[in-house]
Design an enzyme around this catalytic site. Sequence first.
Site, PDB file in Angstrom:
ATOM      1  CB  THR A 219      -8.997   2.879 -16.853  1.00  0.00           C
ATOM      2  OG1 THR A 219      -9.036   3.899 -15.743  1.00  0.00           O
ATOM      3  CG2 THR A 219      -7.940   3.406 -17.824  1.00  0.00           C
TER       4      THR A 219
ATOM      5  CE  LYS B 222      12.301   9.887   3.536  1.00  0.00           C
ATOM      6  NZ  LYS B 222      11.319   9.953   4.460  1.00  0.00           N
TER       7      LYS B 222
ATOM      8  CE  LYS C  27      -4.616  11.821  -9.390  1.00  0.00           C
ATOM      9  NZ  LYS C  27      -3.341  11.276  -9.481  1.00  0.00           N
TER      10      LYS C  27
ATOM     11  CE1 TYR D 249      -8.275  10.857  -9.493  1.00  0.00           C
ATOM     12  CE2 TYR D 249      -8.470  12.952 -10.954  1.00  0.00           C
ATOM     13  CZ  TYR D 249      -8.509  11.483 -10.582  1.00  0.00           C
ATOM     14  OH  TYR D 249      -7.742  10.894 -11.953  1.00  0.00           O
TER      15      TYR D 249
ATOM     16  CG  ASP E  62      -1.758   1.018   1.524  1.00  0.00           C
ATOM     17  OD1 ASP E  62      -1.363   2.072   0.696  1.00  0.00           O
ATOM     18  OD2 ASP E  62      -2.761   1.572   2.132  1.00  0.00           O
TER      19      ASP E  62
END
Length: 240
Positions: free
Chosen positions: A182, A113, A151, A147, A62
């Site tokens: 998708t 990172k 973004k 969402y 995850d």
Amino acid sequence: MSKGTVLVTGAARGLGKEIALRLADDGFDVAVNDIASNRDILLKVVEEIKAKNRASSAHVADVSDEGQVKGVFDEVVKTYGGLDVWVNISEMSVDDWDRTMAVNCRGVFLCYKYAGLQMIQQGRGGRIIGACSTSGKRASSPFMAAYAASKFAVRGLTQAAALEFGVHGITVNAYAPGPVQTDLLDYLDASNAEATGNAPGSFTQAATKWGPLGRVGVPADVANLVSFIASKESAFITGV
């Protein structure tokens, strides 16, 4: 001979699978990641990559959990000896603000990172490729607040990471497509129909009018762009 090692997160289906297979065609060895519930289909992606005579491995984790993210990067480096390209795929639901922000924003930060730290240590540059969206440039629906917020955050993270990692020869970019056919688009269509009472398919039909081409994208459209960003020809493009 391999062009290098790529790690694609969220690679079990849709855009992730398409990009992983395209980069294998380009000559990269491709490690793939997704969540535990997608383990079986992720393993099938590994077999498809191996059928192209490229090395591949599955890494279940995850990406919103820092320990799991670090573990994936450690596993990939141990298996392949290094990392040259990281590609983020995001196809998560939009009805849970916390989960969306954790995956789309915190998850991208953690992967930036650890991808950056590994590439700096290697000292040979690299490519970091995040998952953004046109919703990260302009909110397109009242039902996608989390969402869009996530973004927009990816845009800022991408630009900041490009400034931080550029001195090490690492480029950081994020692809930002419009609607792509998708599972996520199917989910948004169904959610829109439930919330508004519109007929199923109306959201997808409306999406064909959001851009000048009069259609939604297909996964290969995004994979073609990622293929270029991952290549040496894109070396002077960063923070985009």
